[in-house]
Design a protein around this motif. Structure first.
Motif, short mmCIF file in Angstrom:
data_model
loop_
_atom_site.label_atom_id
_atom_site.label_comp_id
_atom_site.label_asym_id
_atom_site.label_seq_id
_atom_site.Cartn_x
_atom_site.Cartn_y
_atom_site.Cartn_z
N ASN A 1 0.20 5.47 -12.84
CA ASN A 1 0.00 6.77 -13.85
C ASN A 1 0.94 6.68 -14.96
OD1 ASN A 1 -2.16 8.43 -12.47
ND2 ASN A 1 -0.84 8.28 -10.71
N ALA A 2 0.94 7.61 -15.89
CA ALA A 2 1.92 7.65 -17.01
C ALA A 2 2.34 9.00 -17.18
CB ALA A 2 1.35 7.22 -18.24
N ALA B 1 0.86 -1.21 0.03
CA ALA B 1 0.02 -0.06 -0.02
C ALA B 1 0.71 1.45 0.00
CB ALA B 1 -0.84 -0.03 1.14
N GLY B 2 0.47 2.18 -0.79
CA GLY B 2 1.43 3.45 -0.80
C GLY B 2 2.46 3.23 -2.06
N GLY B 3 2.42 2.16 -2.80
CA GLY B 3 3.19 2.14 -3.87
C GLY B 3 2.71 2.76 -5.14
N ARG B 4 3.89 2.90 -5.93
CA ARG B 4 3.58 3.84 -6.96
C ARG B 4 4.15 3.21 -8.21
NH1 ARG B 4 1.01 6.51 -4.06
NH2 ARG B 4 1.29 8.30 -3.21
N ILE B 5 3.37 3.24 -9.26
CA ILE B 5 3.81 2.95 -10.75
C ILE B 5 3.77 4.05 -11.52
CG2 ILE B 5 3.76 1.42 -12.57
CD1 ILE B 5 2.61 -0.79 -10.59
N VAL B 6 4.96 4.32 -12.27
CA VAL B 6 4.77 5.27 -13.36
C VAL B 6 5.32 4.97 -14.74
CG1 VAL B 6 5.39 7.80 -14.01
CG2 VAL B 6 5.35 7.21 -11.53
N LEU B 7 4.48 4.63 -15.78
CA LEU B 7 5.03 4.17 -17.03
C LEU B 7 5.16 5.55 -17.82
CD1 LEU B 7 2.28 1.42 -17.59
CD2 LEU B 7 4.55 1.36 -16.06
N THR B 8 5.71 5.05 -19.01
CA THR B 8 5.90 6.05 -19.99
C THR B 8 5.14 6.25 -21.30
OG1 THR B 8 8.14 6.37 -19.06
CG2 THR B 8 7.82 7.46 -21.09
N SER B 9 4.34 7.12 -21.74
CA SER B 9 3.80 7.27 -22.88
C SER B 9 4.90 8.28 -23.66
CB SER B 9 2.36 7.73 -22.60
OG SER B 9 1.66 7.93 -23.84
N SER C 1 5.47 10.53 -5.67
CA SER C 1 5.54 11.15 -4.23
C SER C 1 4.25 11.06 -3.41
CB SER C 1 5.76 12.61 -4.28
OG SER C 1 4.84 13.30 -4.72
N GLY C 2 3.95 11.31 -2.21
CA GLY C 2 2.90 11.31 -1.60
C GLY C 2 2.06 12.77 -1.95
N ASP C 3 2.77 13.73 -2.44
CA ASP C 3 1.57 14.75 -3.22
C ASP C 3 0.88 14.12 -4.18
OD1 ASP C 3 2.91 16.42 -1.52
OD2 ASP C 3 4.35 17.21 -3.08
N ALA C 4 0.82 13.10 -4.78
CA ALA C 4 0.18 12.51 -5.92
C ALA C 4 -0.83 11.58 -5.47
CB ALA C 4 1.01 12.02 -7.10
N SER C 5 -0.89 11.41 -4.18
CA SER C 5 -1.68 10.19 -3.53
C SER C 5 -3.23 10.15 -3.83
CB SER C 5 -1.73 10.53 -1.98
OG SER C 5 -2.42 11.78 -1.57
N TYR C 6 -3.54 11.34 -4.57
CA TYR C 6 -5.10 10.94 -5.14
C TYR C 6 -5.05 11.04 -6.74
CZ TYR C 6 -10.28 11.41 -4.77
OH TYR C 6 -11.43 11.08 -5.07
N MET C 7 -4.04 10.71 -7.37
CA MET C 7 -4.08 10.84 -8.58
C MET C 7 -3.74 9.29 -9.16
SD MET C 7 -1.86 13.08 -11.26
CE MET C 7 -1.72 12.87 -13.18
N THR C 8 -4.53 8.74 -9.95
CA THR C 8 -4.20 7.37 -10.54
C THR C 8 -5.09 7.31 -11.65
OG1 THR C 8 -3.94 4.98 -9.93
CG2 THR C 8 -5.98 5.94 -9.14
N GLY C 9 -4.64 6.27 -12.60
CA GLY C 9 -5.02 6.00 -13.83
C GLY C 9 -4.96 7.18 -15.01
N ARG C 10 -4.20 8.08 -14.81
CA ARG C 10 -4.00 9.13 -15.65
C ARG C 10 -2.89 9.32 -16.31
NH1 ARG C 10 -9.01 9.03 -15.96
NH2 ARG C 10 -10.32 9.80 -14.33
N THR C 11 -2.75 10.19 -17.29
CA THR C 11 -1.55 10.41 -18.14
C THR C 11 -1.26 11.90 -17.92
OG1 THR C 11 -1.97 8.59 -19.49
CG2 THR C 11 -0.29 10.31 -20.22
N LEU C 12 -0.02 12.26 -17.43
CA LEU C 12 0.29 13.50 -16.99
C LEU C 12 1.04 14.11 -18.62
CD1 LEU C 12 0.27 15.90 -15.05
CD2 LEU C 12 2.71 14.85 -14.28
N SER D 1 1.16 4.60 -31.52
CA SER D 1 0.10 3.40 -31.09
C SER D 1 0.68 2.59 -29.92
CB SER D 1 -0.36 2.57 -32.20
OG SER D 1 0.48 2.06 -32.66
N SER D 2 1.93 2.36 -29.86
CA SER D 2 2.66 1.55 -28.97
C SER D 2 2.40 2.28 -27.67
CB SER D 2 4.03 1.11 -29.03
OG SER D 2 4.90 2.30 -28.95
N LYS D 3 2.51 3.85 -27.55
CA LYS D 3 2.38 4.68 -26.36
C LYS D 3 0.90 4.85 -25.95
CE LYS D 3 6.83 5.23 -25.52
NZ LYS D 3 7.58 5.16 -24.29
#
Ligand SMILES: NC(=O)c1ccc[n+]([C@@H]2O[C@H](COP(=O)([O-])OP(=O)(O)OC[C@H]3O[C@@H](n4cnc5c(N)ncnc54)[C@H](OP(=O)(O)O)[C@@H]3O)[C@@H](O)[C@H]2O)c1
Length: 261
Positions: free
Chosen positions: A185-186, A137-145, A243-254, A161-163
């Motif tokens: 997130n990505a 819990a609290g883990g973070r995954i950041v992928l790259t588009s 970081s903890g600052d992004a605790s309410y952000m998930t499923g999105r692409t920045l 399309s691969s991204k």
């Protein structure tokens, strides 16, 4: 630093795929600079990875590197297990490994398709799978588009399309991982001053302008900031999502594209 003066990622362990050069190297440096213990994966750039490890160690960071070709999910798993064996846990995956491709529809072969998707898409899917097996819990995954997933560039369909698939991955994995308190997130970088951008600069153009004006001029016209990003500016986005600052952000692409229209 947190308000108490503790580095933001103190006590955290991060794995960075594709960390020997470019954006991945900047992400590794940023996370290590803010206190994380970092395991860097690379495919062929052993010397560059070793140099980065040595440099970060002189700054007091805990950093290790190992060859891990993300085209082989077993190698990605081995990198993650190496990080856990060395540092005791996993808190962050930054999946940065990727390869470029430009060619017109009629020239793309099934082998090209498999090569690009095997790294950019399949590679990131299984990196997320193996990281998720170790994250708490609290883990973070950041992928790259890439900015390319949502802007048409001439002869860029295979890479773009691969991204784009990666943006759908984070969207759909978010509820699955959210149930365990993990965010995914990505980042979609715009043109960033790395080896990849230097090698392919002439090709990154609007379909109607391809080959007619230099990329720098095109960016001046089509980018609000009118320049390439420095890798460190993109790494700041990974650090935010990790970081903890992004605790309410998930499923999105920045989108970190300097206002690319
Ligand atoms: N630069 C841009 O303008 C831009 C824009 C949008 C998105 N991106 C994305 O951002 C990411 C980083 O790009 P970059 O510009 O930093 O690229 P780069 O300068 O070409 O560096 C690529 C990095 O990925 C690693 N890599 C490539 N294939 C790999 C594989 N099969 N397994 C493990 N590592 C592998 C390379 O390792 P070795 O050196 O060891 O081979 C290197 O560390 C990529 O996913 C790219 O698609 C870049």
């Amino acid at each position: 630093m947190t308000s108490a003066g503790t580095p933001r990622f103190a006590g955290k362990v991060a794995v960075v795929t594709g960390g020997s050069r470019g954006i991945g190297a900047a992400v590794a440096a940023r996370l290590a600079g803010e206190g994380a213990a970092v395991a860097i994966g690379y495919r062929s750039g052993r010397e560059a990875a070793d140099e980065l490890v040595a440099e970060l160690k002189t700054q007091g960071a805990e950093v290790i590197a190992m060859r891990a070709d993300v085209a082989d999910p077993d190698e990605t798993e081995a990198l993650i297990e190496y990080a856990v064996a060395e540092f005791g846990q996993l808190d962050i995956l930054a999946s940065c490994a990727g390869i470029e491709h430009f060619d017109a529809l009629e020239n793309v072969t099934p082998a090209d398709f498999d090569r690009v998707y095997t790294v950019n898409t399949r590679g990131q899917f299984f990196a997320a799978q193996h990281a998720a097996a170790r994250l708490r819990a609290g883990g973070r995954i950041v992928l790259t588009s890439s900015v390319s997933a949502s802007r048409a560039i001439f002869a860029h369909t295979l890479y773009a399309s691969s991204k784009a698939a990666v943006e759908s991955m984070v969207l759909n994995l978010a509820p699955e991982l959210g149930a365990r308190g993990i965010t995914i997130n990505a980042i979609a970088p715009g043109g960033t001053a790395t080896d990849m951008a230097a090698e392919h600069a002439a090709s990154y153009q609007h379909p109607k302008l391809a080959g007619k004006i230099p990329m720098t001029e095109w960016l001046t016209t089509h980018g609000a900031l009118g320049r390439l990003a420095d890798p460190a500016e993109i790494a700041a986005g990974y650090a935010f999502l990790a970081s903890g600052d992004a605790s309410y952000m998930t499923g999105r692409t920045l989108q970190l594209d300097g206002g690319h229209f």
